[in-house]
Design a protein around this motif. Structure first.
Motif, PDB file in Angstrom:
ATOM      1  N   LEU A   1       4.770   3.888  14.880  1.00  0.00           N
ATOM      2  CA  LEU A   1       4.377   2.590  14.341  1.00  0.00           C
ATOM      3  C   LEU A   1       4.958   2.366  12.946  1.00  0.00           C
ATOM      4  CD1 LEU A   1       0.724   2.492  15.652  1.00  0.00           C
ATOM      5  CD2 LEU A   1       2.504   0.797  16.160  1.00  0.00           C
ATOM      6  N   PHE A   2       4.945   3.389  12.111  1.00  0.00           N
ATOM      7  CA  PHE A   2       5.569   3.261  10.787  1.00  0.00           C
ATOM      8  C   PHE A   2       7.061   2.956  10.929  1.00  0.00           C
ATOM      9  CE2 PHE A   2       1.928   5.676   8.852  1.00  0.00           C
ATOM     10  CZ  PHE A   2       1.559   4.689   7.948  1.00  0.00           C
ATOM     11  N   ALA A   3       7.726   3.631  11.856  1.00  0.00           N
ATOM     12  CA  ALA A   3       9.151   3.385  12.087  1.00  0.00           C
ATOM     13  C   ALA A   3       9.374   1.958  12.577  1.00  0.00           C
ATOM     14  CB  ALA A   3       9.717   4.387  13.085  1.00  0.00           C
ATOM     15  N   TYR A   4       8.553   1.515  13.509  1.00  0.00           N
ATOM     16  CA  TYR A   4       8.665   0.154  14.031  1.00  0.00           C
ATOM     17  C   TYR A   4       8.517  -0.880  12.917  1.00  0.00           C
ATOM     18  CZ  TYR A   4       7.587  -4.091  16.619  1.00  0.00           C
ATOM     19  OH  TYR A   4       7.590  -5.378  17.101  1.00  0.00           O
TER      20      TYR A   4
ATOM     21  N   ALA B   1      -1.043  -1.136  14.316  1.00  0.00           N
ATOM     22  CA  ALA B   1      -0.532  -2.083  15.310  1.00  0.00           C
ATOM     23  C   ALA B   1      -0.838  -3.520  14.896  1.00  0.00           C
ATOM     24  CB  ALA B   1      -1.122  -1.779  16.680  1.00  0.00           C
ATOM     25  N   ARG B   2      -2.049  -3.748  14.390  1.00  0.00           N
ATOM     26  CA  ARG B   2      -2.387  -5.098  13.916  1.00  0.00           C
ATOM     27  C   ARG B   2      -1.496  -5.492  12.748  1.00  0.00           C
ATOM     28  NH1 ARG B   2      -7.578  -3.255  15.111  1.00  0.00           N
ATOM     29  NH2 ARG B   2      -7.970  -2.648  12.959  1.00  0.00           N
ATOM     30  N   LYS B   3      -1.258  -4.553  11.825  1.00  0.00           N
ATOM     31  CA  LYS B   3      -0.379  -4.843  10.683  1.00  0.00           C
ATOM     32  C   LYS B   3       1.029  -5.181  11.154  1.00  0.00           C
ATOM     33  CE  LYS B   3      -0.560  -3.268   6.666  1.00  0.00           C
ATOM     34  NZ  LYS B   3      -0.975  -4.271   5.709  1.00  0.00           N
ATOM     35  N   ALA B   4       1.448  -4.571  12.268  1.00  0.00           N
ATOM     36  CA  ALA B   4       2.789  -4.798  12.808  1.00  0.00           C
ATOM     37  C   ALA B   4       2.853  -6.035  13.696  1.00  0.00           C
ATOM     38  CB  ALA B   4       3.244  -3.573  13.608  1.00  0.00           C
TER      39      ALA B   4
ATOM     40  N   ILE C   1      -6.661   4.452  13.465  1.00  0.00           N
ATOM     41  CA  ILE C   1      -5.502   4.277  12.576  1.00  0.00           C
ATOM     42  C   ILE C   1      -4.390   3.557  13.318  1.00  0.00           C
ATOM     43  CG2 ILE C   1      -3.709   5.474  11.273  1.00  0.00           C
ATOM     44  CD1 ILE C   1      -5.844   7.753  10.862  1.00  0.00           C
ATOM     45  N   GLY C   2      -4.155   3.955  14.566  1.00  0.00           N
ATOM     46  CA  GLY C   2      -3.113   3.312  15.366  1.00  0.00           C
ATOM     47  C   GLY C   2      -3.380   1.837  15.577  1.00  0.00           C
TER      48      GLY C   2
ATOM     49  N   PRO D   1       0.819  -1.217   0.000  1.00  0.00           N
ATOM     50  CA  PRO D   1       0.000   0.000   0.000  1.00  0.00           C
ATOM     51  C   PRO D   1       0.851   1.263   0.000  1.00  0.00           C
ATOM     52  CG  PRO D   1      -0.654  -1.492   1.776  1.00  0.00           C
ATOM     53  CD  PRO D   1       0.612  -2.016   1.191  1.00  0.00           C
ATOM     54  N   ILE D   2       0.270   2.336  -0.508  1.00  0.00           N
ATOM     55  CA  ILE D   2       0.901   3.653  -0.463  1.00  0.00           C
ATOM     56  C   ILE D   2       0.235   4.429   0.666  1.00  0.00           C
ATOM     57  CG2 ILE D   2       1.280   5.813  -1.694  1.00  0.00           C
ATOM     58  CD1 ILE D   2       1.182   4.139  -4.296  1.00  0.00           C
ATOM     59  N   TYR D   3       1.057   4.849   1.644  1.00  0.00           N
ATOM     60  CA  TYR D   3       0.552   5.542   2.826  1.00  0.00           C
ATOM     61  C   TYR D   3       0.928   7.022   2.778  1.00  0.00           C
ATOM     62  CZ  TYR D   3       0.211   0.866   4.909  1.00  0.00           C
ATOM     63  OH  TYR D   3      -0.102  -0.436   5.180  1.00  0.00           O
TER      64      TYR D   3
END
Length: 110
Positions: free
Chosen positions: A21-24, A72-75, A67-68, A2-4
């Motif tokens: 979260l993006f950094a993680y 978080a689920r994606k991570a 969004i968080g 995906p493009i965020y």
């Protein structure tokens, strides 16, 4: 992939958790920052006149905690049980309560 595109003011505030979260996740995203003086001309472009928003493949999503939780689920940052997730959500909401009351000033710009 995906493009965020994350849009928020040019300071930490409610978008900082999302940036963490993006950094993680080591995931690339466009970090679009709006200067406070420019906000009035942009406000009507966003759902309910609020930011942060996250665009995913051009679709705008709003509410920083929703969004968080999505990120978080994606991570893979979820509990093993529903009760674990309840504790995680309570912690996230407590952090949001704190952030909402913290005075984010212009000196805080990054």
């Amino acid at each position: 992939m995906p493009i965020y595109k994350l849009t928020y003011f040019n300071f930490r505030g409610k978008a900082e958790l999302l940036r963490y979260l993006f950094a993680y996740m080591n995931t690339e995203y466009e970090d679009c920052r709006i200067e406070e003086n420019d906000w009035p001309e942009h406000k009507s472009s966003y759902p309910f006149g609020k930011i942060p928003v996250l665009e995913i493949d051009g679709i705008v999503y709003y509410q920083s905690l929703a969004i968080g939780r999505y990120l978080a689920r994606k991570a893979g940052l979820t509990g093993k049980t529903e009760l674990d997730d309840l504790h995680i959500d309570a912690i996230l909401d407590t952090i949001d309560d704190f952030v909402s009351r913290f005075p984010w000033y212009a000196e805080d710009k990054v």
